[in-house]
Structure formats: structure tokens, C-alpha cells
Design a protein around this motif. Structure first.
Motif, PDB file in Angstrom:
ATOM      1  N   GLY A   1       0.796  -1.220   0.000  1.00 29.09           N
ATOM      2  CA  GLY A   1       0.000   0.000   0.000  1.00 29.09           C
ATOM      3  C   GLY A   1       0.830   1.273   0.000  1.00 29.09           C
ATOM      4  O   GLY A   1       0.296   2.366  -0.113  1.00 29.09           O
ATOM      5  N   ILE A   2       2.137   1.145   0.143  1.00 27.05           N
ATOM      6  CA  ILE A   2       3.006   2.325   0.189  1.00 27.05           C
ATOM      7  C   ILE A   2       3.362   2.748  -1.235  1.00 27.05           C
ATOM      8  O   ILE A   2       3.781   1.921  -2.044  1.00 27.05           O
ATOM      9  CB  ILE A   2       4.306   2.002   0.958  1.00 27.05           C
ATOM     10  N   ALA A   3       3.174   4.037  -1.520  1.00 24.92           N
ATOM     11  CA  ALA A   3       3.566   4.554  -2.840  1.00 24.92           C
ATOM     12  C   ALA A   3       5.072   4.406  -3.006  1.00 24.92           C
ATOM     13  O   ALA A   3       5.841   4.764  -2.115  1.00 24.92           O
ATOM     14  CB  ALA A   3       3.162   6.010  -2.962  1.00 24.92           C
TER      15      ALA A   3
ATOM     16  N   LYS B   1      12.189   3.378   6.708  1.00 25.37           N
ATOM     17  CA  LYS B   1      11.514   3.919   7.904  1.00 25.37           C
ATOM     18  C   LYS B   1      10.000   3.931   7.709  1.00 25.37           C
ATOM     19  O   LYS B   1       9.230   3.586   8.604  1.00 25.37           O
ATOM     20  CB  LYS B   1      11.995   5.351   8.180  1.00 25.37           C
ATOM     21  N   GLN B   2       9.594   4.356   6.514  1.00 26.86           N
ATOM     22  CA  GLN B   2       8.171   4.400   6.194  1.00 26.86           C
ATOM     23  C   GLN B   2       7.594   2.978   6.165  1.00 26.86           C
ATOM     24  O   GLN B   2       6.465   2.745   6.597  1.00 26.86           O
ATOM     25  CB  GLN B   2       7.987   5.072   4.831  1.00 26.86           C
ATOM     26  N   MET B   3       8.376   2.044   5.676  1.00 26.14           N
ATOM     27  CA  MET B   3       7.929   0.641   5.649  1.00 26.14           C
ATOM     28  C   MET B   3       7.740   0.112   7.060  1.00 26.14           C
ATOM     29  O   MET B   3       6.754  -0.557   7.369  1.00 26.14           O
ATOM     30  CB  MET B   3       8.957  -0.234   4.922  1.00 26.14           C
ATOM     31  N   ALA B   4       8.685   0.434   7.933  1.00 21.95           N
ATOM     32  CA  ALA B   4       8.591  -0.018   9.320  1.00 21.95           C
ATOM     33  C   ALA B   4       7.330   0.542   9.976  1.00 21.95           C
ATOM     34  O   ALA B   4       6.635  -0.153  10.727  1.00 21.95           O
ATOM     35  CB  ALA B   4       9.839   0.402  10.092  1.00 21.95           C
ATOM     36  N   LYS B   5       7.012   1.803   9.644  1.00 15.03           N
ATOM     37  CA  LYS B   5       5.828   2.443  10.196  1.00 15.03           C
ATOM     38  C   LYS B   5       4.562   1.711   9.730  1.00 15.03           C
ATOM     39  O   LYS B   5       3.650   1.440  10.523  1.00 15.03           O
ATOM     40  CB  LYS B   5       5.800   3.907   9.748  1.00 15.03           C
ATOM     41  N   ALA B   6       4.520   1.384   8.451  1.00 20.63           N
ATOM     42  CA  ALA B   6       3.343   0.690   7.895  1.00 20.63           C
ATOM     43  C   ALA B   6       3.192  -0.698   8.519  1.00 20.63           C
ATOM     44  O   ALA B   6       2.088  -1.138   8.824  1.00 20.63           O
ATOM     45  CB  ALA B   6       3.488   0.573   6.376  1.00 20.63           C
ATOM     46  N   VAL B   7       4.317  -1.375   8.735  1.00 16.28           N
ATOM     47  CA  VAL B   7       4.278  -2.708   9.336  1.00 16.28           C
ATOM     48  C   VAL B   7       3.767  -2.609  10.775  1.00 16.28           C
ATOM     49  O   VAL B   7       2.944  -3.417  11.215  1.00 16.28           O
ATOM     50  CB  VAL B   7       5.686  -3.361   9.300  1.00 16.28           C
ATOM     51  N   LYS B   8       4.216  -1.573  11.488  1.00 16.71           N
ATOM     52  CA  LYS B   8       3.758  -1.390  12.872  1.00 16.71           C
ATOM     53  C   LYS B   8       2.278  -1.078  12.927  1.00 16.71           C
ATOM     54  O   LYS B   8       1.559  -1.565  13.807  1.00 16.71           O
ATOM     55  CB  LYS B   8       4.566  -0.273  13.543  1.00 16.71           C
ATOM     56  N   GLN B   9       1.820  -0.249  11.964  1.00 19.40           N
ATOM     57  CA  GLN B   9       0.390   0.087  11.929  1.00 19.40           C
ATOM     58  C   GLN B   9      -0.459  -1.150  11.639  1.00 19.40           C
ATOM     59  O   GLN B   9      -1.617  -1.223  12.037  1.00 19.40           O
ATOM     60  CB  GLN B   9       0.131   1.176  10.875  1.00 19.40           C
ATOM     61  N   ALA B  10       0.120  -2.139  10.961  1.00 23.62           N
ATOM     62  CA  ALA B  10      -0.600  -3.380  10.673  1.00 23.62           C
ATOM     63  C   ALA B  10      -0.565  -4.331  11.878  1.00 23.62           C
ATOM     64  O   ALA B  10      -1.193  -5.385  11.864  1.00 23.62           O
ATOM     65  CB  ALA B  10      -0.004  -4.048   9.436  1.00 23.62           C
ATOM     66  N   GLY B  11       0.175  -3.955  12.909  1.00 20.01           N
ATOM     67  CA  GLY B  11       0.182  -4.739  14.142  1.00 20.01           C
ATOM     68  C   GLY B  11       1.400  -5.626  14.341  1.00 20.01           C
ATOM     69  O   GLY B  11       1.392  -6.516  15.194  1.00 20.01           O
ATOM     70  N   PHE B  12       2.471  -5.352  13.575  1.00 16.67           N
ATOM     71  CA  PHE B  12       3.678  -6.181  13.701  1.00 16.67           C
ATOM     72  C   PHE B  12       4.864  -5.269  13.993  1.00 16.67           C
ATOM     73  O   PHE B  12       4.709  -4.052  14.035  1.00 16.67           O
ATOM     74  CB  PHE B  12       3.904  -6.956  12.399  1.00 16.67           C
ATOM     75  N   ASN B  13       6.013  -5.874  14.196  1.00 15.38           N
ATOM     76  CA  ASN B  13       7.194  -5.087  14.460  1.00 15.38           C
ATOM     77  C   ASN B  13       8.301  -5.435  13.485  1.00 15.38           C
ATOM     78  O   ASN B  13       8.366  -6.552  12.981  1.00 15.38           O
ATOM     79  CB  ASN B  13       7.691  -5.316  15.885  1.00 15.38           C
ATOM     80  N   VAL B  14       9.179  -4.464  13.249  1.00 10.97           N
ATOM     81  CA  VAL B  14      10.343  -4.713  12.422  1.00 10.97           C
ATOM     82  C   VAL B  14      11.542  -4.852  13.344  1.00 10.97           C
ATOM     83  O   VAL B  14      11.841  -3.973  14.128  1.00 10.97           O
ATOM     84  CB  VAL B  14      10.555  -3.562  11.417  1.00 10.97           C
TER      85      VAL B  14
END
Ligand SMILES: [Cu+2]
Length: 69
Positions: free
Chosen positions: A27-29, A55-68
Motif C-alpha cells: 500500500g506504500i507509494a 523507515k516508512q515501511m517499518a511504520k506501515a508494518v507497525k500500523q498493521a500490528g507487527f514489528n520490524v
């Protein structure tokens, strides 16, 4: 030019989790391809560095409920 990064994903337990992570990253542009491996606990992401960052990818992964990791 496309770059590739491998993210270590913490908290995936099943194919549904892997699907959530994949959707979040796709979903990230600027992200052109995502391959999530549940067994390896990682995601390989092809992306355009002018448009997004790990960094933006890590943020999206965290918002989905997981951690990097
Ligand atoms: Cu799951």
C-alpha cells in the motif's frame, strides 16, 4: 532506480499475518514488489528510494500490528 531491502518482521504467526504485512507494504507509494516469507520471518521489498524509505515501511508494518526487528 529500484532498490531492494529485506525487513525482519516480528510477530507473524500464520498466512493471514503474512498477508497483512504484504498488504501494508504494497500500500506504500513507491513500493513495486513485496515477498513475505512466514517461515523466515522476513519481507523482501523492491522500492523506489525517491518515493519511500525503510523507515516508512517499518511504520506501515507497525500500523498493521507487527514489528520490524
Ligand atoms: Cu496470523
Amino acid at each position: 532506480m529500484t532498490k531492494q531491502v529485506t525487513l525482519k518482521i516480528v510477530g507473524m504467526h500464520c498466512a493471514g499475518c503474512a498477508g497483512s504485512v504484504e498488504r501494508a507494504l504494497k500500500g506504500i507509494a513507491g513500493v513495486s514488489a513485496v515477498t513475505v516469507s512466514l517461515a523466515a520471518g522476513q519481507a523482501v521489498v523492491d522500492y523506489e528510494p525517491e518515493k519511500t524509505s525503510d523507515k516508512q515501511m517499518a511504520k506501515a508494518v507497525k500500523q498493521a500490528g507487527f514489528n520490524v526487528g
